[in-house]
Scaffold this motif. Sequence first.
Motif, short mmCIF file in Angstrom:
data_model
loop_
_atom_site.label_atom_id
_atom_site.label_comp_id
_atom_site.label_asym_id
_atom_site.label_seq_id
_atom_site.Cartn_x
_atom_site.Cartn_y
_atom_site.Cartn_z
N ASP A 49 32.38 46.67 42.46
CA ASP A 49 31.01 46.56 42.94
C ASP A 49 30.43 47.97 42.97
O ASP A 49 30.86 48.83 43.75
CB ASP A 49 31.00 45.96 44.35
CG ASP A 49 29.59 45.78 44.90
OD1 ASP A 49 28.63 46.28 44.27
OD2 ASP A 49 29.44 45.13 45.95
N GLU A 50 29.46 48.24 42.09
CA GLU A 50 28.93 49.60 41.98
C GLU A 50 28.18 50.06 43.23
O GLU A 50 27.87 51.24 43.38
CB GLU A 50 28.01 49.70 40.76
CG GLU A 50 26.75 48.86 40.85
CD GLU A 50 25.86 49.04 39.62
OE1 GLU A 50 24.80 48.39 39.59
OE2 GLU A 50 26.24 49.80 38.71
N GLY A 51 27.90 49.13 44.14
CA GLY A 51 27.24 49.50 45.39
C GLY A 51 28.18 50.15 46.39
O GLY A 51 27.73 50.71 47.40
N VAL A 87 37.98 40.23 45.94
CA VAL A 87 37.85 41.38 46.84
C VAL A 87 37.08 42.47 46.11
O VAL A 87 37.43 42.87 45.00
CB VAL A 87 39.24 41.90 47.26
CG1 VAL A 87 39.10 43.08 48.22
CG2 VAL A 87 40.07 40.79 47.90
N LYS A 88 36.01 42.96 46.73
CA LYS A 88 35.16 43.98 46.11
C LYS A 88 35.76 45.38 46.32
O LYS A 88 36.20 45.71 47.43
CB LYS A 88 33.76 43.94 46.71
CG LYS A 88 33.06 42.59 46.57
CD LYS A 88 32.70 42.28 45.13
CE LYS A 88 31.85 41.00 45.04
NZ LYS A 88 31.43 40.71 43.66
N VAL A 89 35.76 46.18 45.26
CA VAL A 89 36.24 47.56 45.34
C VAL A 89 35.23 48.47 44.65
O VAL A 89 34.48 48.03 43.78
CB VAL A 89 37.63 47.72 44.67
CG1 VAL A 89 38.68 46.89 45.38
CG2 VAL A 89 37.57 47.35 43.19
N PRO A 90 35.19 49.75 45.02
CA PRO A 90 34.24 50.68 44.37
C PRO A 90 34.70 51.07 42.98
O PRO A 90 35.90 51.01 42.67
CB PRO A 90 34.25 51.89 45.31
CG PRO A 90 35.56 51.83 46.01
CD PRO A 90 35.91 50.38 46.13
N PRO A 91 33.78 51.45 42.10
CA PRO A 91 34.18 51.92 40.76
C PRO A 91 35.04 53.17 40.88
O PRO A 91 34.79 54.05 41.71
CB PRO A 91 32.84 52.21 40.07
CG PRO A 91 31.83 52.34 41.18
CD PRO A 91 32.32 51.48 42.29
N ASP A 106 43.08 49.75 36.50
CA ASP A 106 42.19 50.89 36.62
C ASP A 106 40.77 50.34 36.51
O ASP A 106 40.32 49.97 35.42
CB ASP A 106 42.47 51.91 35.51
CG ASP A 106 41.66 53.18 35.68
OD1 ASP A 106 40.94 53.30 36.68
OD2 ASP A 106 41.74 54.07 34.81
N LEU A 107 40.07 50.25 37.62
CA LEU A 107 38.80 49.55 37.69
C LEU A 107 37.66 50.56 37.72
O LEU A 107 37.49 51.28 38.70
CB LEU A 107 38.77 48.66 38.95
CG LEU A 107 39.92 47.63 39.02
CD1 LEU A 107 39.99 46.98 40.38
CD2 LEU A 107 39.76 46.58 37.94
N GLN A 112 33.94 44.61 36.53
CA GLN A 112 35.30 44.51 35.96
C GLN A 112 36.24 43.87 36.97
O GLN A 112 36.17 44.14 38.17
CB GLN A 112 35.80 45.91 35.60
CG GLN A 112 37.19 45.94 34.95
CD GLN A 112 37.65 47.35 34.65
OE1 GLN A 112 36.89 48.31 34.80
NE2 GLN A 112 38.89 47.48 34.24
N ARG A 113 37.13 43.01 36.47
CA ARG A 113 38.04 42.27 37.35
C ARG A 113 39.49 42.48 36.93
O ARG A 113 39.78 42.75 35.76
CB ARG A 113 37.73 40.77 37.30
CG ARG A 113 36.49 40.35 38.04
CD ARG A 113 36.36 38.84 38.05
NE ARG A 113 35.43 38.36 39.03
CZ ARG A 113 35.44 37.11 39.53
NH1 ARG A 113 36.35 36.25 39.12
NH2 ARG A 113 34.55 36.74 40.43
#
Length: 430
Positions: A49-51, A87-91, A106-107, A112-113
Amino acid sequence: MFVDKVKVYVKGGDGGNGMVAFRREKYVPYGGPAGGDGGAGGDVIFEVDEGLRTLMDFRFQRHFKAKRGENGRSKSQHGASAEDLVVKVPPGTVVKDAETGEWIADLTTDGQRAVIAKGGRGGRGNIRFATPANPAPEIAENGDPGQERWVELELKLLADVGLVGYPSVGKSTLLSVVSAAKPKIGAYHFTTLVPNLGMVQVGERSFVMADLPGLIEGAHEGVGLGHQFLRHVERTKVIVRVIDMAGSEGRDPYEDYLKINEEIRQYRADLINRPQIVAANKMDLPEAEEHLERFREKIGDVPVYPISAATGQGVKELLFAVSRLLDQVEQEESARPVSEAPVERKVYRSTEEEPAFTIRRENEVYVVEGEWVEKLVQRTNFQYHDSVLRFARTIRKMGIEDALRARGAKEGDTIRIGEMEFELSDGADY
């Protein structure tokens, strides 16, 4: 608070159990099997999640469990598979297995999932086991347990340009001048304890610049902010080495430059070849011009731009130089053939020499170990007689009974497979 490394527990959902059921219809006295399959358990999926800009949320929730699949039903109805847990993670998040250190994902790009913990397969109902010899089997499988593991999440900032240098050389001041970022600025060491990001606009071009915490000697070994600092350097396309050219606190600008390079090289050798520019800061202070002249003589072909972040002197020229170098790097990356990037592939081959199980003695108990046989125990529903007979036939066919007797096991001895214990029986007719 900026959090860039956490450890969390993830578990995929268990598969639903298959069902034993039979048709019950008027005028059909001997209905066939009608037990449906269990549904698959949900996967635990990490999605970018780019946010998000930090792993802060994981400080408050460290356990993530997907739901289990529904059990099979009568009338040949299969249980529903469970929904995946996203589950949302930062880029810039790297996921590793906490126990083995294996690189899982490597996200980097928005949306990307990656499946981090896979859900278990649903168990088969008795409609799957009907044969001419046994048209009405009382056999159903339990669902497989979902994968579970502890994983480590590391955040490596996705910045185009990284400001690298010793504490109090003016990195935060420079970022505050060229962007809208408002980092904490002070005349003491380690004012910057966490990375700060700012968007820099140069003409029609914009890029992300990161003010990274101050580097000190021994950082490659984790001293000071060590690895927390160097981790974020890995993803930057261009490194700007900010040097205090006035020699404040009795420091030598050229020695600082050499030590910065050595710390980066010791941490990861290939980073030293990353495109670089030197920002010779504090040129408004006495002795800076004299130091700059000697510095240029020693440094060679590396581009040096004299600036004063406090007064704005030379900052525009520095930014244009950074923008040009960034354009060059991105053009080279886009022109590079995809085939140049090595892709690691693992090939798995079965070998007849390796046994599917092992047997060891634990006091008076014979312990049978093996991934496949332990999974067989988990799947078998021992409340049905037909399921027990099928399990016994499979064990005999695998050669486990013969192997146990070869190890000295006799009738009545206790055999343990997984969490189940059995008695060895001679002359059983399966």
